[in-house]
Design a protein around this motif. Structure first.
Motif, PDB file in Angstrom:
ATOM      1  N   ALA A 285       0.846  -1.198   0.000  1.00  0.00           N
ATOM      2  CA  ALA A 285       0.000   0.000   0.000  1.00  0.00           C
ATOM      3  C   ALA A 285       0.877   1.241   0.000  1.00  0.00           C
ATOM      4  CB  ALA A 285      -0.922   0.013   1.215  1.00  0.00           C
ATOM      5  N   LEU A 286       0.394   2.280  -0.680  1.00  0.00           N
ATOM      6  CA  LEU A 286       0.981   3.615  -0.613  1.00  0.00           C
ATOM      7  C   LEU A 286      -0.034   4.507   0.087  1.00  0.00           C
ATOM      8  CD1 LEU A 286       2.764   2.287  -2.856  1.00  0.00           C
ATOM      9  CD2 LEU A 286       2.885   4.550  -3.924  1.00  0.00           C
ATOM     10  N   LEU A 287       0.259   4.850   1.334  1.00  0.00           N
ATOM     11  CA  LEU A 287      -0.682   5.606   2.152  1.00  0.00           C
ATOM     12  C   LEU A 287      -0.181   7.040   2.339  1.00  0.00           C
ATOM     13  CD1 LEU A 287      -1.580   2.943   4.863  1.00  0.00           C
ATOM     14  CD2 LEU A 287      -2.697   3.414   2.669  1.00  0.00           C
ATOM     15  N   PRO A 288      -1.100   7.986   2.490  1.00  0.00           N
ATOM     16  CA  PRO A 288      -0.708   9.393   2.587  1.00  0.00           C
ATOM     17  C   PRO A 288      -0.178   9.748   3.965  1.00  0.00           C
ATOM     18  CG  PRO A 288      -3.062   9.199   2.860  1.00  0.00           C
ATOM     19  CD  PRO A 288      -2.559   7.816   2.522  1.00  0.00           C
ATOM     20  N   GLY A 289       0.372  10.940   4.074  1.00  0.00           N
ATOM     21  CA  GLY A 289       0.739  11.466   5.378  1.00  0.00           C
ATOM     22  C   GLY A 289      -0.473  11.508   6.290  1.00  0.00           C
ATOM     23  N   LEU A 290      -0.278  11.210   7.568  1.00  0.00           N
ATOM     24  CA  LEU A 290      -1.325  11.207   8.587  1.00  0.00           C
ATOM     25  C   LEU A 290      -2.395  10.144   8.342  1.00  0.00           C
ATOM     26  CD1 LEU A 290      -1.875  15.045   9.178  1.00  0.00           C
ATOM     27  CD2 LEU A 290      -0.281  13.498  10.329  1.00  0.00           C
ATOM     28  N   ASP A 291      -2.092   9.126   7.557  1.00  0.00           N
ATOM     29  CA  ASP A 291      -3.072   8.061   7.371  1.00  0.00           C
ATOM     30  C   ASP A 291      -3.357   7.367   8.703  1.00  0.00           C
ATOM     31  OD1 ASP A 291      -4.418   6.194   5.169  1.00  0.00           O
ATOM     32  OD2 ASP A 291      -3.565   4.908   6.731  1.00  0.00           O
ATOM     33  N   PRO A 292      -4.611   6.920   8.932  1.00  0.00           N
ATOM     34  CA  PRO A 292      -4.954   6.279  10.205  1.00  0.00           C
ATOM     35  C   PRO A 292      -4.099   5.074  10.551  1.00  0.00           C
ATOM     36  CG  PRO A 292      -6.938   6.796   8.981  1.00  0.00           C
ATOM     37  CD  PRO A 292      -5.791   7.082   8.066  1.00  0.00           C
ATOM     38  N   SER A 293      -3.692   4.303   9.561  1.00  0.00           N
ATOM     39  CA  SER A 293      -2.896   3.114   9.858  1.00  0.00           C
ATOM     40  C   SER A 293      -1.512   3.459  10.388  1.00  0.00           C
ATOM     41  CB  SER A 293      -2.760   2.236   8.608  1.00  0.00           C
ATOM     42  OG  SER A 293      -4.020   1.743   8.209  1.00  0.00           O
ATOM     43  N   VAL A 323       5.157   3.766   2.476  1.00  0.00           N
ATOM     44  CA  VAL A 323       5.019   2.548   1.682  1.00  0.00           C
ATOM     45  C   VAL A 323       4.929   1.376   2.655  1.00  0.00           C
ATOM     46  CG1 VAL A 323       6.074   1.037  -0.040  1.00  0.00           C
ATOM     47  CG2 VAL A 323       6.328   3.522  -0.237  1.00  0.00           C
ATOM     48  N   TRP A 324       3.930   0.509   2.436  1.00  0.00           N
ATOM     49  CA  TRP A 324       3.684  -0.618   3.341  1.00  0.00           C
ATOM     50  C   TRP A 324       3.851  -1.947   2.608  1.00  0.00           C
ATOM     51  CZ3 TRP A 324       1.272  -0.233   8.423  1.00  0.00           C
ATOM     52  CH2 TRP A 324       1.097   1.089   8.855  1.00  0.00           C
ATOM     53  N   TRP A 325       4.333  -2.928   3.371  1.00  0.00           N
ATOM     54  CA  TRP A 325       4.413  -4.290   2.863  1.00  0.00           C
ATOM     55  C   TRP A 325       4.018  -5.235   3.992  1.00  0.00           C
ATOM     56  CZ3 TRP A 325       3.960  -7.521  -0.792  1.00  0.00           C
ATOM     57  CH2 TRP A 325       4.514  -8.803  -0.739  1.00  0.00           C
ATOM     58  N   ASN A 326       2.884  -5.916   3.801  1.00  0.00           N
ATOM     59  CA  ASN A 326       2.387  -6.916   4.755  1.00  0.00           C
ATOM     60  C   ASN A 326       2.347  -6.407   6.193  1.00  0.00           C
ATOM     61  OD1 ASN A 326       1.967  -8.763   2.738  1.00  0.00           O
ATOM     62  ND2 ASN A 326       3.850  -9.906   3.117  1.00  0.00           N
ATOM     63  N   ALA A 353       7.510  -8.079  -3.307  1.00  0.00           N
ATOM     64  CA  ALA A 353       7.062  -6.815  -2.722  1.00  0.00           C
ATOM     65  C   ALA A 353       7.273  -5.665  -3.687  1.00  0.00           C
ATOM     66  CB  ALA A 353       7.798  -6.557  -1.412  1.00  0.00           C
ATOM     67  N   ALA A 354       8.433  -5.617  -4.312  1.00  0.00           N
ATOM     68  CA  ALA A 354       8.724  -4.534  -5.247  1.00  0.00           C
ATOM     69  C   ALA A 354       7.716  -4.498  -6.384  1.00  0.00           C
ATOM     70  CB  ALA A 354      10.142  -4.679  -5.792  1.00  0.00           C
ATOM     71  N   GLN A 355       7.320  -5.661  -6.879  1.00  0.00           N
ATOM     72  CA  GLN A 355       6.354  -5.717  -7.975  1.00  0.00           C
ATOM     73  C   GLN A 355       4.976  -5.234  -7.525  1.00  0.00           C
ATOM     74  OE1 GLN A 355       6.712  -9.864  -9.059  1.00  0.00           O
ATOM     75  NE2 GLN A 355       8.293  -9.455 -10.594  1.00  0.00           N
ATOM     76  N   LEU A 356       4.553  -5.632  -6.317  1.00  0.00           N
ATOM     77  CA  LEU A 356       3.246  -5.198  -5.824  1.00  0.00           C
ATOM     78  C   LEU A 356       3.240  -3.711  -5.483  1.00  0.00           C
ATOM     79  CD1 LEU A 356       2.100  -8.221  -3.618  1.00  0.00           C
ATOM     80  CD2 LEU A 356       1.255  -7.531  -5.862  1.00  0.00           C
ATOM     81  N   ILE A 357       4.357  -3.189  -4.983  1.00  0.00           N
ATOM     82  CA  ILE A 357       4.450  -1.756  -4.718  1.00  0.00           C
ATOM     83  C   ILE A 357       4.343  -0.974  -6.022  1.00  0.00           C
ATOM     84  CG2 ILE A 357       6.022   0.071  -3.949  1.00  0.00           C
ATOM     85  CD1 ILE A 357       7.052  -2.027  -1.856  1.00  0.00           C
ATOM     86  N   GLU A 358       4.999  -1.456  -7.051  1.00  0.00           N
ATOM     87  CA  GLU A 358       4.914  -0.797  -8.353  1.00  0.00           C
ATOM     88  C   GLU A 358       3.488  -0.827  -8.888  1.00  0.00           C
ATOM     89  OE1 GLU A 358       7.123  -0.871 -12.725  1.00  0.00           O
ATOM     90  OE2 GLU A 358       7.855  -2.129 -11.084  1.00  0.00           O
ATOM     91  N   ALA A 359       2.790  -1.934  -8.676  1.00  0.00           N
ATOM     92  CA  ALA A 359       1.395  -2.031  -9.113  1.00  0.00           C
ATOM     93  C   ALA A 359       0.511  -1.049  -8.356  1.00  0.00           C
ATOM     94  CB  ALA A 359       0.892  -3.457  -8.924  1.00  0.00           C
ATOM     95  N   GLU A 360       0.762  -0.885  -7.058  1.00  0.00           N
ATOM     96  CA  GLU A 360      -0.012   0.075  -6.267  1.00  0.00           C
ATOM     97  C   GLU A 360       0.265   1.503  -6.717  1.00  0.00           C
ATOM     98  OE1 GLU A 360      -2.504  -0.038  -3.747  1.00  0.00           O
ATOM     99  OE2 GLU A 360      -2.580  -1.903  -4.883  1.00  0.00           O
ATOM    100  N   ALA A 361       1.506   1.783  -7.074  1.00  0.00           N
ATOM    101  CA  ALA A 361       1.837   3.117  -7.573  1.00  0.00           C
ATOM    102  C   ALA A 361       1.098   3.405  -8.874  1.00  0.00           C
ATOM    103  CB  ALA A 361       3.349   3.244  -7.776  1.00  0.00           C
TER     104      ALA A 361
END
Length: 387
Positions: A285-293, A323-326, A353-361
């Motif tokens: 996941a690519l989450l924004p600044g101040l995201d709840p998670s 940037v999140w991974w699992n 992970a790199a491939q899934l991060i690229e897909a999320e981007a």
């Protein structure tokens, strides 16, 4: 005592915060409810947080909830911070947090009015508030500048912190509007400009119905535990802005159950919430600044390596885009001036992970389109990536 380890906490985060693809939501309201409330200090954060968790992310879906059916509302509440939440959650948050915040906002404004020495008092403020609400009823919706044009009293200037190094002259419009919004008599409507703009219009509203404060404390604590548990007393006290005594009373009223965390600390879960959540499929996941998670706990050690903090936080302790991974924060991201999302990994996560991060981007870029996003709170890594 039942033990819940960090791996299980990360599995819960992936599922309950709707970050794994298989558990994404169909509506922005479902997203907000899953994390209790979305941070809304930065206008873009609400959209970025919601769309990261939607099956079909779109600006229109979030706008519809905010300004169409108004199923999402903004409240100045926890830690005197602006949050967006569903109309189902709002009454409990209002009674447990926002009422006290509104009272503090009013006290501060009246103190500034008295110190200015122009004879401005409670009566003047009440009359100005009535005129402002009446103007909104006539205009339908208006920006702060448009309200100042319609209500001469809003153009009043006062000296705040007189006789100190902080002495300055300010207009009262933004402060009066803030108090009215905190009281629930007006609310933010569509901004001028795009969804990333913070220049909101205002429209008339009705305060939330009275709710028993003790019941509201228990309701908020129970919702938070189902989303963020297991967590410590300190985590809940920090997230809500409650003192430890109120936090303990809320946990008791919610029927929270004590568990053991990795490292030996005591944590709390919602009643009966002891069974393990199955680990979701691998997710990024690519989450924004101040995201709840990223902002849900005072102690984020189970998902944030200590070594990553200097790059990802500003000097005031605000976390930037991550940037999140699992279930772990493994890097940060930004959007370049040409619109391209770019990221840097701070952990070695491997090829999958790199491939899934690229897909999320790519997924992020597709729904953001031509919009350009600059976080309000800029961090060292975000600045480097956009340089």
């Amino acid at each position: 005592m039942h033990h819940i380890d960090d791996e299980q906490r990360r599995a819960r985060l992936g599922r309950r915060h709707l970050l794994a693809p298989s558990v994404r939501a169909a509506s922005a309201v479902a997203v907000a409810d899953a994390v209790v409330a979305l941070h809304a200090t930065d206008a873009a954060t609400v959209y970025l947080s919601a769309c990261a968790r939607l099956v079909d992310p779109s600006v229109e879906a979030v706008e519809r909830a905010l300004y169409g059916d108004v199923s999402l509302v903004r409240l100045l509440s926890m830690r005197n911070t602006l949050f967006t939440m569903s109309t189902e959650v709002a009454p409990a948050v209002d009674a447990s947090n926002a009422r006290a915040v509104a009272a503090d906002e009013r006290r501060r404004l009246l103190k500034h009015l008295r110190e200015d020495g122009k004879g401005l008092d409670e009566r003047w403020l009440a009359d100005t508030e009535r005129q402002t609400v009446a103007a909104l009823a006539s205009l339908g919706r208006a920006t702060g500048s448009e309200l100042s044009a319609a209500v001469p009293a809003l153009r009043t200037k006062i000296t705040v912190f007189p006789g100190t190094k902080q002495e300055t002259v300010q207009g009262v419009a933004s402060r009066v509007i803030r108090v009215l919004a905190a009281d629930g008599r007006i609310r933010r409507d569509r901004p001028r400009g795009s969804w990333t703009s913070s220049q909101f219009r205002w429209t008339a509203s009705e305060p939330w119905p009275a709710t028993d404060p003790a019941e509201a404390l228990a309701a908020v604590a129970g919702r938070w535990l189902r989303s963020y548990g297991p967590a410590t007393e300190a985590d809940l006290a920090w997230w809500t802005g409650w003192g430890i005594r109120r936090t303990r009373a809320a946990l008791a009223a919610a029927g929270a159950e004590e568990v053991l965390l990795d490292g030996g600390a005591s944590g709390w879960v919602a009643p009966g919430d002891l069974d393990a959540d199955p680990s979701p499929e691998p997710w990024a996941a690519l989450l924004p600044g101040l995201d709840p998670s990223a902002m849900g706990w005072a102690d984020r050690g189970f998902h944030l390596p200590t070594a990553h903090r200097p790059a990802l936080f500003d000097r005031a302790g605000n976390i930037g885009p991550t940037v999140w991974w699992n279930g772990e924060i493994v890097g940060g991201w930004a959007q370049r001036p040409d619109g391209e999302p770019v990221w840097r990994l701070l952990s070695d996560v491997g090829r999958e992970a790199a491939q899934l991060i690229e897909a999320e981007a790519a997924r992020l870029s597709a729904w953001v389109g031509e919009a350009r996003i600059t976080p309000r709170f800029r961090t060292p890594l975000e600045r480097e990536l956009t340089a």
